[in-house]
Design an enzyme around this catalytic site. Structure first.
Site, PDB file in Angstrom:
ATOM      1  N   PHE A   1       0.727  -1.396  -0.258  1.00 61.23           N
ATOM      2  CA  PHE A   1      -0.257  -0.159   0.032  1.00 61.23           C
ATOM      3  C   PHE A   1       1.098   1.167   0.028  1.00 61.23           C
ATOM      4  O   PHE A   1       0.892   1.981   0.851  1.00 61.23           O
ATOM      5  CB  PHE A   1      -0.405   0.149   1.363  1.00 61.23           C
ATOM      6  CG  PHE A   1      -1.870  -1.042   1.208  1.00 61.23           C
ATOM      7  CD1 PHE A   1      -2.542  -1.607   0.049  1.00 61.23           C
ATOM      8  CD2 PHE A   1      -1.324  -2.128   1.918  1.00 61.23           C
ATOM      9  CE1 PHE A   1      -3.429  -2.726   0.492  1.00 61.23           C
ATOM     10  CE2 PHE A   1      -2.189  -3.545   2.409  1.00 61.23           C
ATOM     11  CZ  PHE A   1      -2.858  -3.861   1.719  1.00 61.23           C
ATOM     12  N   ARG A   2       1.712   1.467  -1.051  1.00 58.18           N
ATOM     13  CA  ARG A   2       3.019   2.051  -0.810  1.00 58.18           C
ATOM     14  C   ARG A   2       3.732   2.572   0.920  1.00 58.18           C
ATOM     15  O   ARG A   2       3.421   4.121   1.450  1.00 58.18           O
ATOM     16  CB  ARG A   2       2.615   3.227  -1.614  1.00 58.18           C
ATOM     17  CG  ARG A   2       1.467   3.284  -2.631  1.00 58.18           C
ATOM     18  CD  ARG A   2       2.548   4.001  -4.321  1.00 58.18           C
ATOM     19  NE  ARG A   2       1.797   3.189  -5.590  1.00 58.18           N
ATOM     20  CZ  ARG A   2       3.242   2.216  -5.943  1.00 58.18           C
ATOM     21  NH1 ARG A   2       4.282   2.237  -5.565  1.00 58.18           N
ATOM     22  NH2 ARG A   2       2.354   1.799  -7.380  1.00 58.18           N
ATOM     23  N   LEU A   3       2.957   1.613   1.732  1.00 62.70           N
ATOM     24  CA  LEU A   3       3.926   2.599   3.219  1.00 62.70           C
ATOM     25  C   LEU A   3       5.796   2.107   3.160  1.00 62.70           C
ATOM     26  O   LEU A   3       5.238   1.561   3.901  1.00 62.70           O
ATOM     27  CB  LEU A   3       2.796   1.976   4.262  1.00 62.70           C
ATOM     28  CG  LEU A   3       1.611   2.341   3.960  1.00 62.70           C
ATOM     29  CD1 LEU A   3       0.492   1.440   5.031  1.00 62.70           C
ATOM     30  CD2 LEU A   3       1.443   3.343   4.071  1.00 62.70           C
TER      31      LEU A   3
END
Ligand SMILES: Cc1cc2nc3c(=O)[nH]c(=O)nc-3n(C[C@H](O)[C@H](O)[C@H](O)COP(=O)(O)O)c2cc1C
Length: 213
Positions: free
Chosen positions: A189-191
């Site tokens: 999740f692009r974290l």
């Protein structure tokens, strides 16, 4: 110095929670060792960014041929575009992107030429064809035809047919001594995880910052 020309091997090092690292070199080595096992080719390939006298950035791939706490070493031609840019402005940035691991390492620092002895020692390990190529190439100059290059190669090969090929005077290496090293690892999740190590000058203690992705 880690010799990246013969990397096959080495104890598996798991990076675990890499954000817990308190200095960058051991973490870099652990990631490189994982990349050696997982990348389809050239795990030691890195983008080298320099700037020209107008401040216009320039970037190209080179192979890292060794590293230790003194810095990251690559070899090329002194009269090449990169060689001229580094002579005028001895600062550079490096980027490793290991796609199979979804990781990148960004490095910025000051650049110094390696010693003649270091360059000689590395040149001596190169295959003879590559040594001949180093003499025959006027890297970054206009080349009129492939044939002209092949003729130059044939001439050098004839000259050194029975003797060892010495290091060409215009061929050497540079060491990038880092003042910033950032490690980035893809997370869902692009974290993504990012940590940056900084210091003002070589030999100083590193400070570490975790950063928003
Ligand atoms: C994967 C890869 C590795 C490379 N390694 C080197 C290298 O170690 N040294 C080098 O001079 N050029 C290397 N090259 C070629 C450079 O990217 C570049 O074309 C050349 O050095 C001329 O750059 P310049 O005109 O900016 O000086 C490599 C290219 C690739 C794609």
């Amino acid at each position: 110095m880690t010799d990246t020309t013969s990397m096959k091997h080495q104890t598996p090092l798991t990076s675990g929670d890499f954000t817990a690292a308190d200095e960058p070199f051991a973490l870099f080595e652990a990631w490189l060792n994982e990349a050696i096992k997982s990348e389809p080719n050239d795990p030691n390939a890195m983008a080298l960014a320099t700037v020209d006298p107008e401040g216009l950035p320039d970037v190209r791939m080179v192979l890292m041929k060794g590293f230790d706490t003194g810095g990251f070493v690559f070899y090329s031609h002194i009269a090449s575009q990169k060689g001229r840019e580094l002579a005028a402005n001895p600062k550079a940035a490096l980027l490793f992107h290991w796609k199979s691991l979804r990781r990148q390492v960004r490095i910025r620092g000051n650049v110094t030429p390696v010693t003649d002895a270091e360059a000689d020692a590395y040149f001596a390990t190169r295959p003879k064809q590559a040594q001949i190529g180093a003499w025959a190439s006027k890297q970054s100059e206009a080349l009129e035809s492939r044939f002209a290059f092949e003729q130059a190669i044939a001439k050098v090969a004839a000259k050194y047919i029975i003797s060892e090929v010495p290091r060409p005077p215009g061929w050497s290496g540079w060491r990038i001594t880092p003042v910033r090293i950032e490690f980035w690892h893809d997370r869902p999740f692009r974290l993504h995880d990012r940590i940056e190590f900084r210091r003002d000058a070589a030999g100083q203690k590193w400070s570490k910052t975790r950063m928003y992705p």
